[in-house]
Design a protein around this motif. Sequence first.
Motif, PDB file in Angstrom:
ATOM      1  N   VAL A 175      17.622  26.414  52.807  1.00 25.56           N
ATOM      2  CA  VAL A 175      18.474  27.585  53.050  1.00 25.56           C
ATOM      3  C   VAL A 175      17.961  28.770  52.225  1.00 25.56           C
ATOM      4  O   VAL A 175      17.902  29.901  52.707  1.00 25.56           O
ATOM      5  CB  VAL A 175      19.954  27.280  52.711  1.00 25.56           C
ATOM      6  CG1 VAL A 175      20.780  28.557  52.670  1.00 25.56           C
ATOM      7  CG2 VAL A 175      20.540  26.320  53.736  1.00 25.56           C
ATOM      8  N   GLY A 176      17.531  28.491  50.991  1.00 22.79           N
ATOM      9  CA  GLY A 176      16.968  29.542  50.134  1.00 22.79           C
ATOM     10  C   GLY A 176      15.711  30.140  50.750  1.00 22.79           C
ATOM     11  O   GLY A 176      15.534  31.368  50.785  1.00 22.79           O
ATOM     12  N   LEU A 177      14.828  29.279  51.274  1.00 27.68           N
ATOM     13  CA  LEU A 177      13.582  29.757  51.900  1.00 27.68           C
ATOM     14  C   LEU A 177      13.892  30.576  53.158  1.00 27.68           C
ATOM     15  O   LEU A 177      13.272  31.616  53.398  1.00 27.68           O
ATOM     16  CB  LEU A 177      12.693  28.560  52.275  1.00 27.68           C
ATOM     17  CG  LEU A 177      12.088  27.799  51.090  1.00 27.68           C
ATOM     18  CD1 LEU A 177      11.412  26.511  51.568  1.00 27.68           C
ATOM     19  CD2 LEU A 177      11.077  28.680  50.345  1.00 27.68           C
ATOM     20  N   LEU A 178      14.870  30.074  53.952  1.00 26.40           N
ATOM     21  CA  LEU A 178      15.251  30.780  55.183  1.00 26.40           C
ATOM     22  C   LEU A 178      15.802  32.172  54.849  1.00 26.40           C
ATOM     23  O   LEU A 178      15.475  33.159  55.513  1.00 26.40           O
ATOM     24  CB  LEU A 178      16.296  29.946  55.946  1.00 26.40           C
ATOM     25  CG  LEU A 178      16.729  30.476  57.306  1.00 26.40           C
ATOM     26  CD1 LEU A 178      15.565  30.497  58.291  1.00 26.40           C
ATOM     27  CD2 LEU A 178      17.875  29.630  57.882  1.00 26.40           C
ATOM     28  N   ARG A 179      16.616  32.238  53.786  1.00 27.26           N
ATOM     29  CA  ARG A 179      17.172  33.521  53.386  1.00 27.26           C
ATOM     30  C   ARG A 179      16.053  34.495  52.995  1.00 27.26           C
ATOM     31  O   ARG A 179      16.097  35.673  53.326  1.00 27.26           O
ATOM     32  CB  ARG A 179      18.158  33.342  52.228  1.00 27.26           C
ATOM     33  CG  ARG A 179      18.856  34.650  51.865  1.00 27.26           C
ATOM     34  CD  ARG A 179      19.713  34.558  50.622  1.00 27.26           C
ATOM     35  NE  ARG A 179      20.869  33.725  50.821  1.00 27.26           N
ATOM     36  CZ  ARG A 179      21.085  32.564  50.236  1.00 27.26           C
ATOM     37  NH1 ARG A 179      20.212  32.098  49.357  1.00 27.26           N
ATOM     38  NH2 ARG A 179      22.168  31.877  50.477  1.00 27.26           N
ATOM     39  N   GLN A 184      12.622  39.236  54.477  1.00 24.60           N
ATOM     40  CA  GLN A 184      11.339  39.852  54.832  1.00 24.60           C
ATOM     41  C   GLN A 184      11.436  40.565  56.185  1.00 24.60           C
ATOM     42  O   GLN A 184      10.880  41.633  56.372  1.00 24.60           O
ATOM     43  CB  GLN A 184      10.233  38.798  54.897  1.00 24.60           C
ATOM     44  CG  GLN A 184       9.705  38.407  53.513  1.00 24.60           C
ATOM     45  CD  GLN A 184       8.869  37.147  53.568  1.00 24.60           C
ATOM     46  OE1 GLN A 184       8.386  36.750  54.626  1.00 24.60           O
ATOM     47  NE2 GLN A 184       8.698  36.503  52.421  1.00 24.60           N
ATOM     48  N   ARG A 185      12.177  39.964  57.119  1.00 26.26           N
ATOM     49  CA  ARG A 185      12.326  40.585  58.445  1.00 26.26           C
ATOM     50  C   ARG A 185      13.269  41.775  58.410  1.00 26.26           C
ATOM     51  O   ARG A 185      13.094  42.736  59.147  1.00 26.26           O
ATOM     52  CB  ARG A 185      12.889  39.572  59.447  1.00 26.26           C
ATOM     53  CG  ARG A 185      11.906  38.498  59.818  1.00 26.26           C
ATOM     54  CD  ARG A 185      12.354  37.814  61.080  1.00 26.26           C
ATOM     55  NE  ARG A 185      11.535  36.655  61.365  1.00 26.26           N
ATOM     56  CZ  ARG A 185      11.425  36.103  62.569  1.00 26.26           C
ATOM     57  NH1 ARG A 185      12.095  36.605  63.583  1.00 26.26           N
ATOM     58  NH2 ARG A 185      10.668  35.049  62.761  1.00 26.26           N
ATOM     59  N   ALA A 186      14.300  41.678  57.585  1.00 25.65           N
ATOM     60  CA  ALA A 186      15.316  42.739  57.521  1.00 25.65           C
ATOM     61  C   ALA A 186      15.485  43.141  56.063  1.00 25.65           C
ATOM     62  O   ALA A 186      16.462  42.769  55.428  1.00 25.65           O
ATOM     63  CB  ALA A 186      16.623  42.237  58.116  1.00 25.65           C
ATOM     64  N   MET A 221      11.753  27.361  60.823  1.00 22.50           N
ATOM     65  CA  MET A 221      12.542  28.473  60.263  1.00 22.50           C
ATOM     66  C   MET A 221      12.318  29.760  61.043  1.00 22.50           C
ATOM     67  O   MET A 221      13.255  30.488  61.340  1.00 22.50           O
ATOM     68  CB  MET A 221      12.160  28.699  58.802  1.00 22.50           C
ATOM     69  CG  MET A 221      12.732  27.634  57.877  1.00 22.50           C
ATOM     70  SD  MET A 221      12.414  28.048  56.165  1.00 22.50           S
ATOM     71  CE  MET A 221      12.457  26.408  55.472  1.00 22.50           C
ATOM     72  N   GLU A 222      11.037  30.019  61.392  1.00 25.57           N
ATOM     73  CA  GLU A 222      10.740  31.216  62.197  1.00 25.57           C
ATOM     74  C   GLU A 222      11.488  31.131  63.533  1.00 25.57           C
ATOM     75  O   GLU A 222      12.000  32.129  64.034  1.00 25.57           O
ATOM     76  CB  GLU A 222       9.226  31.329  62.451  1.00 25.57           C
ATOM     77  CG  GLU A 222       8.375  31.482  61.193  1.00 25.57           C
ATOM     78  CD  GLU A 222       8.597  32.791  60.447  1.00 25.57           C
ATOM     79  OE1 GLU A 222       9.231  33.712  61.019  1.00 25.57           O
ATOM     80  OE2 GLU A 222       8.164  32.900  59.278  1.00 25.57           O
ATOM     81  N   ASN A 223      11.550  29.921  64.075  1.00 29.53           N
ATOM     82  CA  ASN A 223      12.224  29.659  65.337  1.00 29.53           C
ATOM     83  C   ASN A 223      13.739  29.978  65.236  1.00 29.53           C
ATOM     84  O   ASN A 223      14.317  30.570  66.149  1.00 29.53           O
ATOM     85  CB  ASN A 223      12.016  28.179  65.689  1.00 29.53           C
ATOM     86  CG  ASN A 223      11.970  27.950  67.186  1.00 29.53           C
ATOM     87  OD1 ASN A 223      12.065  28.898  67.966  1.00 29.53           O
ATOM     88  ND2 ASN A 223      11.828  26.693  67.580  1.00 29.53           N
ATOM     89  N   VAL A 224      14.337  29.574  64.119  1.00 31.25           N
ATOM     90  CA  VAL A 224      15.766  29.867  63.904  1.00 31.25           C
ATOM     91  C   VAL A 224      15.981  31.382  63.912  1.00 31.25           C
ATOM     92  O   VAL A 224      16.924  31.887  64.530  1.00 31.25           O
ATOM     93  CB  VAL A 224      16.263  29.287  62.552  1.00 31.25           C
ATOM     94  CG1 VAL A 224      17.727  29.652  62.325  1.00 31.25           C
ATOM     95  CG2 VAL A 224      16.084  27.781  62.502  1.00 31.25           C
TER      96      VAL A 224
ATOM     97  N   ASN B 148      20.955  29.531  44.650  1.00 32.20           N
ATOM     98  CA  ASN B 148      20.641  29.396  46.069  1.00 32.20           C
ATOM     99  C   ASN B 148      21.867  29.537  46.962  1.00 32.20           C
ATOM    100  O   ASN B 148      21.942  28.923  48.027  1.00 32.20           O
ATOM    101  CB  ASN B 148      19.940  28.063  46.349  1.00 32.20           C
ATOM    102  CG  ASN B 148      18.476  28.119  45.999  1.00 32.20           C
ATOM    103  OD1 ASN B 148      17.660  28.602  46.769  1.00 32.20           O
ATOM    104  ND2 ASN B 148      18.147  27.673  44.808  1.00 32.20           N
ATOM    105  N   GLY B 149      22.825  30.347  46.543  1.00 35.58           N
ATOM    106  CA  GLY B 149      23.900  30.680  47.455  1.00 35.58           C
ATOM    107  C   GLY B 149      25.221  29.991  47.180  1.00 35.58           C
ATOM    108  O   GLY B 149      25.292  28.774  47.161  1.00 35.58           O
ATOM    109  N   PRO B 150      26.269  30.791  46.981  1.00 38.49           N
ATOM    110  CA  PRO B 150      27.610  30.267  46.750  1.00 38.49           C
ATOM    111  C   PRO B 150      28.156  29.543  47.975  1.00 38.49           C
ATOM    112  O   PRO B 150      28.987  28.648  47.861  1.00 38.49           O
ATOM    113  CB  PRO B 150      28.442  31.518  46.461  1.00 38.49           C
ATOM    114  CG  PRO B 150      27.654  32.661  46.966  1.00 38.49           C
ATOM    115  CD  PRO B 150      26.219  32.263  46.911  1.00 38.49           C
ATOM    116  N   ARG B 151      27.675  29.908  49.175  1.00 38.50           N
ATOM    117  CA  ARG B 151      28.146  29.272  50.395  1.00 38.50           C
ATOM    118  C   ARG B 151      27.841  27.765  50.379  1.00 38.50           C
ATOM    119  O   ARG B 151      28.686  26.929  50.659  1.00 38.50           O
ATOM    120  CB  ARG B 151      27.456  29.971  51.588  1.00 38.50           C
ATOM    121  CG  ARG B 151      27.606  29.331  52.950  1.00 38.50           C
ATOM    122  CD  ARG B 151      29.020  29.214  53.428  1.00 38.50           C
ATOM    123  NE  ARG B 151      29.846  30.355  53.095  1.00 38.50           N
ATOM    124  CZ  ARG B 151      31.161  30.383  53.214  1.00 38.50           C
ATOM    125  NH1 ARG B 151      31.787  29.309  53.657  1.00 38.50           N
ATOM    126  NH2 ARG B 151      31.842  31.453  52.887  1.00 38.50           N
TER     127      ARG B 151
END
Lengths: 282, 282
Positions: A175-179, A184-186, A221-224, B148-151
């Motif tokens: 989840v940390g990597l995805l965030r 990077q995208r936004a 992750m890119e797919n998500v 890595n996120g409170p969620r």
Amino acid sequence: MSDDPNRIKALGGGSLLIAWQLKDKNVLIVGGGEVASQRVESILTADAHITVLAPASGLHPRTKLFIELRGDRVTHRDRQFEGPSELDGMDMILTALDDNELSNAIVKMSRERRIPVNAADIPDLCDFYFGAQIRDGPLQIMISTNGNGPRMASIIKKRLQAGLSGLEGQAITKVGLLRNKLKQRAPGVGGLLGRERMKWMSQLCNQWEMEDFSSLDDSAMENVLDKGWERGKRVPKPSELGISRRSTTSKSFSTTSLLLPSIAFFTGAVTATLLLSYSGRR
Amino acid sequence: MSDDPNRIKALGGGSLLIAWQLKDKNVLIVGGGEVASQRVESILTADAHITVLAPASGLHPRTKLFIELRGDRVTHRDRQFEGPSELDGMDMILTALDDNELSNAIVKMSRERRIPVNAADIPDLCDFYFGAQIRDGPLQIMISTNGNGPRMASIIKKRLQAGLSGLEGQAITKVGLLRNKLKQRAPGVGGLLGRERMKWMSQLCNQWEMEDFSSLDDSAMENVLDKGWERGKRVPKPSELGISRRSTTSKSFSTTSLLLPSIAFFTGAVTATLLLSYSGRR
């Protein structure tokens, strides 16, 4: 987080549980026995530099092991505590000694310099207590019984571990990597975009099982992001992305709870058939 | 606690989770918004004296509620932060401000005085982090995802809560009371008797279910000591003492897991009987 006045009026009697940051800080451990070895392990977890001050003759095998294997972080001073100058440059002091008088003196010196201090087995002298811990990658869980016995804490620890699938740490890492990929995208700090990013991540975390995240590799992750964030900030289903659910504790429970009744139904049917055909034959 | 060298070499990347002691200490919270209200609650739990420094116009309803209901512990200063003298006599500083520059300045002042400090939303400036918490009487559990996120922390919290029966806090309290009663019967610090006390309590905690303790009243505790400790330091069975087991999460699970197969067996038998008698009638 209830606003019940009676609950608010009754708040108290506990500790403040916190995650203390020790990265590259200096921690002095006076003593080298079994308790000291546990302290070394806890402090290594937090990436500090550790000085173990104790005669080599009194070192516990695990303390020795830490000194041997973690020379990058652990320094051994093979002697007794010599005086206040031992505290120079230290950010935290832990004593693990049989000598209560010396522990007392070290706590006093630490307080004068406002250095946080813990004296093993002398709760009244401690700025903070240790507790039972669970660690799984970025996930850390601490169990404190507020001085009501380490035995109960370790029983609670086992109970909590039984409820975890063991994939939580990996899921949190992903989840940390995805965030980070989303940022990077936004890119940008705060503002409307920041709130939208947070909202999307939050929805994703709520709608997916934690274990769905644990299997994500880089391209998944890119797919998500492609099929979710980029398409109107929707939350894609794991199945849409070809993410197969791994078996978890809770899932193996539901498999069992379906399997057993099925076997029982079958057994019941066979038993009745046999009984009926036997009675028919007589 | 494994001695695997690879595990020891890999230790790191975490925080030091501790139970900080704040009883009757002074904590300054700069800010009065929603995050500040969460801080007030955490600090009230730890029995500290709290000063909330924030203009009344910016107080969150929950912060107001705490100020109203807990005048015994919470003092409100209806103004902005005015300078370093605000830190006089404080043992911990928490900022919960939108103004990052002011947060930075307060952190700097705190560091100069060696007062532990946390600045909400600015992890790099924090001596320590907060995490998701579970509280049940003397039992406190903290969940940290190390930033890595409170969620994710709150999802883990729900998962852990599902594995608890809700009677753990009460059980821990009762174990503490029982230990005190035992100390009255067999007084003294340390030594052989101390070790025997510890061993007996430990065996009792291992052999009984945690929930068995939760129902103990005063006379039942005396009974445990009479029939256990006093009779050769044996561990009595709960049933011997007339302690009926309360239903718990894990027990309701085992009931279900027996009940469902029984129903399924019966249903299977009935289905087969009906089918056979139907086919027999044709």
